[in-house]
Scaffold this active site. Structure first.
Site, PDB file in Angstrom:
ATOM      1  N   GLU A 140      23.921  -0.468  30.160  1.00 39.19           N
ATOM      2  CA  GLU A 140      25.231  -1.108  30.129  1.00 39.19           C
ATOM      3  C   GLU A 140      25.338  -1.890  28.824  1.00 39.19           C
ATOM      4  OE1 GLU A 140      27.792  -3.812  33.244  1.00 39.19           O
ATOM      5  OE2 GLU A 140      25.779  -4.383  32.728  1.00 39.19           O
ATOM      6  N   ASP A 146      19.333   0.915  39.987  1.00 36.07           N
ATOM      7  CA  ASP A 146      19.897  -0.058  39.061  1.00 36.07           C
ATOM      8  C   ASP A 146      18.761  -0.998  38.646  1.00 36.07           C
ATOM      9  OD1 ASP A 146      22.046  -1.684  37.861  1.00 36.07           O
ATOM     10  OD2 ASP A 146      23.314  -0.743  39.376  1.00 36.07           O
ATOM     11  N   ASP A 156      21.103  -2.597  33.763  1.00 36.59           N
ATOM     12  CA  ASP A 156      22.095  -3.666  33.778  1.00 36.59           C
ATOM     13  C   ASP A 156      22.042  -4.489  32.494  1.00 36.59           C
ATOM     14  OD1 ASP A 156      23.967  -5.016  35.681  1.00 36.59           O
ATOM     15  OD2 ASP A 156      22.648  -6.728  35.326  1.00 36.59           O
ATOM     16  N   HIS A 187      31.602  -0.329  39.869  1.00 35.76           N
ATOM     17  CA  HIS A 187      31.754  -1.412  40.844  1.00 35.76           C
ATOM     18  C   HIS A 187      32.305  -2.692  40.239  1.00 35.76           C
ATOM     19  CE1 HIS A 187      28.148  -2.167  38.668  1.00 35.76           C
ATOM     20  NE2 HIS A 187      28.094  -3.386  39.159  1.00 35.76           N
ATOM     21  N   ASP A 188      32.545  -2.720  38.934  1.00 33.15           N
ATOM     22  CA  ASP A 188      33.081  -3.918  38.273  1.00 33.15           C
ATOM     23  C   ASP A 188      34.535  -3.739  37.822  1.00 33.15           C
ATOM     24  OD1 ASP A 188      30.581  -5.246  38.386  1.00 33.15           O
ATOM     25  OD2 ASP A 188      29.945  -4.389  36.462  1.00 33.15           O
TER      26      ASP A 188
END
Ligand code: GLC
Ligand code: CA
Length: 575
Positions: free
Chosen positions: A266, A101, A208, A341-342
């Site tokens: 993202e 990440d 990210d 994960h969000d």
């Protein structure tokens, strides 16, 4: 290395691991890298090609590692750089890749760069972050430079007493934004956060908040949509700024082009397909693919995400269709995902986590995902049908900064109005970022086999672990896990149609079933999914040709029945 050809990262299936919650190897209650390595054969056996590891860097953990204080070292409770090298080797020796990440919109406020930057106005790194003087209201009150609201509530500006200026943080105040306008800063980011790991053999990055690096330099106020509060949502103003594409091209030229990598960015707050295409066109080397969030944003509230509004199945079909088809006729590429994960767990959000429907509806979603065009991403636990935390868990069991800060801000704003707080809890129960972060459910021993610590896991274990766990599903050929393995094999066996095919939604207004076709040359598949617990009629589109049943989520069904059972899914070939 992009292009319209077949590339490993197009056909590959990605599995996302959240290090804190996967497997604890040393009984401290927290997951770690050796724990992940101990599960690597399980991951390979599932049918995974690429592992994506969420942040494992040195971090004070205000945002679960998305606040990095040193890109070149590992958070000690997770392990060491040598452990990551061992993980790279464990993946590579099994024919899998590993991506990390890349969190470079901001650092932690404990990063050495920020400590220098905040030390004085004349420090050479002052300009590595975004500093602005205060504004003053007519009555002399000190005001931040604008009214932007941070993702985690409150202002994006934090006052620094020492040097008497504000710094910008789009996320928590412990996550100051880097100043990408400065070329020296960009070079430092490339070296420290990227080359350091690429040279060790890492195969790319999930990037990210990739569209926030360029946010202009004017910082105008955002329009008021949330009355009665100063801070306003402003993502439309700080996403996709004027130099975004330039920065990404540079990152490619200077770093990525030297390696055989994959990148997935993202991309929030970018609703226009034409705009998304500008990021993923293969010839204009920027990103290989992006996550566009319309599917996982379904039902989220404006003015705040957690003011959950619900959605209709036709909305879901519409967004799936849009992001399945936007690359048609271009050299761009897309992704397929419904968890990370969000996000709340997909079974709880899009299907049914009621005990009688849970397994079948998890399998139905597996069918939908495995039939989608683009690179497929699976989030840990999705393969066994893990579900959201039970509704009776109090706010104290939630740990995430986004949920807690919003809950507290509403509590303060409404003087703890039970109705307002109840609404927030309802939103958190569906959308909360803690649901996917609960410990992975490995078996039916205490704490789901995630940890052998007597004190338990860092986060409460889901009450369902005795019913939903890997150990029982591995040996059951009818389990959700066995079904995912079967579906991933089918996806790869017919990759033309499922990974590269042309998507077409049918009967788009229907609020009960989702029917779509996937076509590649003369090959065509028909996917039929019942999104309700009730029986539904299904008209075989016979004019299309003969339907040959390929797979379904009901044991022993042969696909000939005219009616679909609750949450039934079927895939046919049309011949
Ligand atoms: C991304 C991450 C999220 C994090 C945020 C700030 O949205 O997925 O978990 O809080 O960026 O880094
Ligand atoms: Ca541990």
């Amino acid at each position: 290395m992009a292009g319209t050809g077949r590339i490993w990262w197009k056909d590959g299936v990605v599995y996302q691991i959240y290090p804190a919650s996967y497997q604890d190897s040393n009984a401290d209650g927290l997951g770690d890298i050796p724990g992940i390595i101990s599960k690597i054969d399980y991951i390979k056996d599932l049918g995974i090609d690429i592992v994506w590891l969420s942040p494992m860097y040195e971090s004070p953990q205000h945002d679960m590692g998305y606040d990095v204080s040193d890109y070149e070292s590992v958070y000690p409770p997770y392990g060491t750089v040598a452990d990551i090298e061992a993980l790279i080797e464990a993946c590579h020796s099994r024919g899998m890749r590993l991506i990390l990440d890349l969190v470079v919109n901001h650092t932690s406020d404990e990063h050495a760069w920020f400590k220098e930057s905040r030390s004085s106005k004349t420090n050479p790194k002052r300009d590595w972050y975004i500093w602005r003087p205060a504004k003053y209201a007519e009555d002399g009150t000190k005001m931040p430079p604008n009214n932007w609201r941070s993702f985690f509530s409150g202002s994006v500006w934090e006052w620094d007493e020492e040097t008497q200026e504000y710094y910008l943080h789009l996320f928590a105040k412990q996550q100051p934004d880097l100043n990408w306008e400065n070329p020296v800063t960009r070079r430092a980011i490339y070296n420290s956060a990227m080359e350091f790991w690429l040279s060790k053999g890492v195969d790319g990055f999930r990037i990210d908040t990739v569209n926030m690096y360029s946010k202009g330099t004017a910082f105008p106020d955002a329009p008021i949509v949330d009355e009665g509060i100063f801070e306003q949502p402003a993502s439309g103003l700080f996403c996709n700024g004027p130099r975004m594409h330039e920065f990404l091209r540079e990152m490619n030229q200077q770093v990525l082009s030297k390696y055989d990598t994959m990148t997935v960015g993202e991309l929030p707050s970018t609703p226009d397909p034409a705009h998304v295409l500008r990021y993923v066109g293969a010839n204009d080397r920027q990103l290989d693919m992006v996550f566009q969030f319309d599917l996982v944003d379904l039902g989220t509230g404006k003015p705040h995400k957690y003011e959950y509004e619900g959605y209709k199945l036709s909305d879901l079909k519409e967004v799936v269709s849009r992001w399945q088809t936007f690359i048609a006729g271009t050299d761009g590429w897309t992704t397929a995902f419904c968890e990370n994960h969000d996000q709340g767990r997909s079974v709880s959000r899009y299907a049914s986590d009621a005990p009688e429907w849970r397994e079948r509806s998890a399998k139905m979603l597996a069918m939908m995902m495995c039939a989608m065009t683009g690179t497929l991403f699976i989030y840990q636990g999705q393969e066994i049908g893990m579900i959201n935390a039970p509704k009776d868990w109090p706010i104290e069991d939630y740990k995430d900064i986004e949920s807690i800060n919003y809950y507290n801000s509403v509590a303060e704003r409404t003087n703890r109005d039970p109705k307002a707080l109840d609404r927030v809890m309802k939103g958190i129960q569906v959308l909360g970022r803690d649901h996917p972060r609960l410990p992975m459910q490995w078996d039916d021993s205490p704490f789901a086999g995630f940890t052998s610590s007597k004190a338990g896991a860092w986060m409460r274990t889901h009450d369902s672990y005795k019913d939903i766990n890997v150990a029982s599903q591995v040996k059951d050929p009818k389990s959700v896990l066995s079904f995912w393995k079967q579906m991933l094999k089918i996806r790869k066996e017919y990759k033309d149609v499922f990974i590269h095919g042309e998507f077409q939604g049918l009967d788009m207004e229907n609020e009960q079933t989702f029917v779509f076709s996937k076509k590649y040359g003369a090959k065509k598949a028909l996917i039929v999914l019942n999104f309700t617990a009730d029986e539904q009629g299904f008209k075989m589109p016979v004019e299309d040709g003969k339907l040959d049943f390929l797979v379904g989520n009901i044991q022993d069904a042969d696909g000939t029945k005219a009616r679909l059972q609750g949450y039934e899914g079927r895939i046919y070939f049309v011949n």
